[in-house]
Scaffold this active site. Structure first.
Site, PDB file in Angstrom:
ATOM      1  N   CYS A 104      -6.749  12.042   7.984  1.00  0.00           N
ATOM      2  CA  CYS A 104      -5.579  11.178   7.395  1.00  0.00           C
ATOM      3  C   CYS A 104      -4.378  11.327   7.893  1.00  0.00           C
ATOM      4  O   CYS A 104      -3.786  10.479   8.389  1.00  0.00           O
ATOM      5  CB  CYS A 104      -5.859  11.786   5.771  1.00  0.00           C
ATOM      6  SG  CYS A 104      -4.629  10.981   4.952  1.00  0.00           S
ATOM      7  N   HIS A 157       1.103  11.659   2.635  1.00  0.00           N
ATOM      8  CA  HIS A 157       0.438  12.461   3.266  1.00  0.00           C
ATOM      9  C   HIS A 157       0.808  12.874   4.901  1.00  0.00           C
ATOM     10  O   HIS A 157       0.024  13.210   5.768  1.00  0.00           O
ATOM     11  CB  HIS A 157      -0.991  12.265   3.143  1.00  0.00           C
ATOM     12  CG  HIS A 157      -1.920  13.480   3.241  1.00  0.00           C
ATOM     13  ND1 HIS A 157      -3.275  13.146   3.346  1.00  0.00           N
ATOM     14  CD2 HIS A 157      -1.709  14.778   3.113  1.00  0.00           C
ATOM     15  CE1 HIS A 157      -4.003  14.473   3.567  1.00  0.00           C
ATOM     16  NE2 HIS A 157      -2.950  15.299   3.334  1.00  0.00           N
TER      17      HIS A 157
END
Length: 711
Positions: free
Chosen positions: A73, A129
């Site tokens: 991610c 993130h």
């Protein structure tokens, strides 16, 4: 007058794409799914009904060989926003903000900053993130990375996609929200469009969905179209379907505002799926540098800008987005910045020659597959020659335990990703998962070893004849192997020289400054580093007591225990009470294994075990641990109605505790007398003592012998 207008119109039509006036530049929308496979969408032959995305693909350009910026991610998102290999940007692995100093370097130039400079209004919606402040770790927010407005999440939606509680708007928590994450994100994007200060200003919307990452949730009426309401595959498909419906609302709004035809919409995923059935049979899944972990959808739509209804087979990826957007919008690329991506606009507008100045590259310094290099049909994979500290035996043990609890076949490929992304949950499972995630998390202390390391061996694959990467042909094609090895080593050395050092130095950590330095270069962000000041009363107490890093005014034996063992007492932004308890239990398990648990005077083994019982009773009927209601660090929940009484500074007796445990909120706990005795011992440690005595509790703490019968 009519003649003059005709001449002006003719002049506008002659303006080259590189010189587009601001009013003619396209609006830009990037849509990014989370954990979506390359074979999920209907237009890619997948099982999910995605009519909106299918129409965008049918009326745009659909890439068949498109890749994420990384197989996991945070690195993938950093590459997408900057057009640079993620290590250059400061992101080595998946970010845990509470554990890591690393973040997307503020010196990096993002798509948002490029477009903002060109006169665009910019906004981010959804998952982030790539670094957000947590505790005493201060990091740049989306604002510092070029976004005028942002509404999103540090990581995943909590407790699931349904009714999330952890959204933040421009740095301020929003609180509990109703609905599903994908719909909530699009609703905010639509509202931003409606309320833009300058309606005719071109805009950039960066919309990063949580779906279909766990924890999965979707409306029952959608889930039922794909299977049983409890079937993970059905819920997974429903989250993708629900996201397509949310995108449909956005597309409809753009059309109603007469902005759709001049909006460049780009859709992709941050990497491959953790489900082996959603990556088209390719080798590897999420986390793998094989094609299954990297291949993603790539849809480009802009009716006013290029001819639709086409399929493009050129190898490409999200690393190309920044230079491509610049090329399509007629904006200069960032000056003095090395871009690892290439401008795809010649392919899209069907003019000029597409060229890639360097091969595509993916690095996973925490993985055995250190690097993957792609040039044409060839993929060269390099394996690392260094070892990183890793308790693999414990990781495997945890995997087996979690797989058994969740009913997952232990022989399932990519088991680690499956068990951490399952919908199954329980207090014990959360504890095991927390420990497993911590063991697998990238450690910034590894960076010197990584920078000093290199490659041990290589494997070569021809994707034109072997798309599943089953046959290593490095020995059959030695000339190709040697040519690509040379390119890989040169590019790898260049990237590693650019990659910053983490963590912060002790001096910087003390001043809470970002440590973002490249070897032999000054810190480029020293002038923008931020500091936080401690509570004045706490600071005075620390100075008087000569105890450092103490951030609480509470003075009980339990607080001394938490301090000397570095036990986290407060939830992170994206953490539930159960998640925090699992994180604490994981730390305790680690400390026990190393015989490092310390108890202050007056806190015995029973009280320690009572704390563990309070974190997780282990009872099958128990819906949550004690600290789900009696939330740390106050051991109360003032927002509940009626308020949950605080456990601190109370005069409980063992008899009264037994009576309380028979009340409605507690009767399902089914604790035996031994458990209650240990909980009572814990309660006695929650009484405050004077500051001077508290200092002695810390200084005189002794190591607990964990060789006995600890639970």
């Amino acid at each position: 007058m009519q003649r003059i207008l005709l001449l002006l119109c003719s002049f506008v039509l002659l303006i080259p794409v590189t010189g587009l006036a601001e009013s003619l530049r396209p609006n830009v929308v990037i849509l990014l799914a989370d954990d979506l496979g390359s074979k999920d969408l209907g237009c890619y032959g997948g099982p999910v009904k995605t009519p909106v995305l299918d129409r965008l693909a049918a009326n745009g350009v659909r890439f068949t060989d498109f890749h994420a910026g990384a197989a996991v991610c945070s690195p993938s998102r950093a590459t997408l926003l900057t057009g640079r290999q993620n290590l250059r940007t400061g992101i080595y692995g998946v970010l845990q903000d509470q554990w890591h100093d690393m973040h997307l370097l503020e010196r990096e130039v993002t798509i948002a900053e490029v477009l903002q400079k060109a006169g665009y209004g910019t906004a981010h919606f959804g998952k982030w993130h790539i670094g957000m402040s947590s505790g005493n770790r201060v990091k740049p927010s989306p604002t510092e990375h070029g976004f005028d407005y942002w509404f999103g999440l540090p990581n995943g939606a909590s407790p699931s996609h349904k009714d999330p509680v952890n959204f933040i708007r421009n740095g301020k928590r929003v609180g509990p929200m109703k609905g599903y994450s994908c719909q909530i994100v699009v609703s905010d994007a639509i509202e931003w469009l409606e309320k833009k200060a300058h309606p005719n200003q071109p805009f950039f919307m960066n919309i990063w969905f949580n779906e279909p990452h766990h924890k999965l949730a979707a409306p029952d009426e959608i889930v039922s179209q794909y299977g049983d309401l409890k079937d993970e595959a059905a819920i997974y498909s429903a989250t993708v379907d629900n996201t397509d419906r949310a995108i449909g609302r956005l597309v409809a709004k753009l059309k109603a505002m007469n902005k759709l035809n001049n909006t460049l919409i780009i859709y992709s995923s941050d990497h491959g799926s953790y489900r082996t059935d959603r990556n088209g049979g390719l080798n590897g899944n999420k986390g793998s540098n094989f094609q299954g972990g990297l291949r993603s959808p790539g849809i480009f739509f802009w009716p006013d800008g290029f001819r639709g209804g086409r399929v493009e087979n050129m190898p490409s990826g999200s690393v190309d987005l920044l230079p491509t957007i610049c090329g399509l919008a007629g904006i200069d690329k960032p000056n003095g910045v090395h871009l690892d991506g290439a401008d795809l606009s010649p392919l899209l507008i069907e003019k000029g020659m597409f060229q890639r100045s360097q091969p595509m590259i993916w690095l996973s310094p925490w993985s055995g597959h250190l690097a993957t290099l792609r040039e044409g049909n060839y993929t060269l994979m390099g394996y690392r020659d260094y070892q990183l500290p890793s308790d693999q035996a414990r990781q495997n043990e945890l995997l087996q335990q979690m797989a058994k609890m969740a009913g997952i076949d232990p022989s399932t490929p990519n088991l680690g990703s499956r068990v951490t992304n399952t919908t199954f949950t329980s207090p014990e499972y959360n504890r095991l998962k927390s420990e497993f995630v911590r063991l697998r998390t990238f450690q910034e202390a590894w960076i010197p070893t990584i920078k000093a390391g290199g490659f041990s061996r290589f494997a070569l694959y021809d994707l034109s004849t072997d798309p599943l990467q089953k046959q290593d042909i490095s020995k059959q094609r030695p000339e190709v192997t040697e040519r690509l090895k040379k390119k890989l080593r040169t590019l790898y050395q260049d990237i590693m020289a650019d990659a910053p050092e983490w963590p912060r130095t002790k001096e910087q950590a003390a001043g809470n400054k970002h440590h973002e330095t490249t070897p032999n270069q000054p810190d480029p962000e020293a002038s923008t580093a931020k500091t936080r000041t401690s509570n004045a009363n706490n600071g005075a107490a620390e100075k008087q007591m000569q105890i450092h890093r103490l951030t609480t005014t509470k003075r009980s034996r339990f607080d001394a225990f938490a301090y000397v063992n570095r036990i986290p007492m407060e939830r992170e932004i994206d953490e539930t009470a159960d998640d925090l308890s699992g994180r604490i239990l994981g730390r305790l398990a680690n400390q026990e294994g190393r015989v490092l648990v310390k108890l202050p005077p007056g806190m015995n083994r029973d009280a320690y075990q009572g704390f563990k019982i309070a974190l997780d009773s282990g009872q099958a009927l128990h819906a949550g641990n004690c600290f789900s209601c009696h939330q740390l660090p106050d051991c109360s929940l003032a927002t509940s109605k009626p308020a949950t009484p605080s456990l601190r500074n109370t005069s409980y007796s063992n008899k009264r505790l037994q009576q309380v445990m028979k009340t409605e909120p507690h009767r399902d706990l089914q604790l035996d007398e031994g458990d209650l005795s240990r909980l009572f011992a814990l309660l006695k440690t929650l009484t405050d003592v004077p500051d001077a005595d508290f200092r002695n509790l810390i200084l005189n703490a002794t190591v607990l012998d964990t060789s006995g019968e600890l639970e």
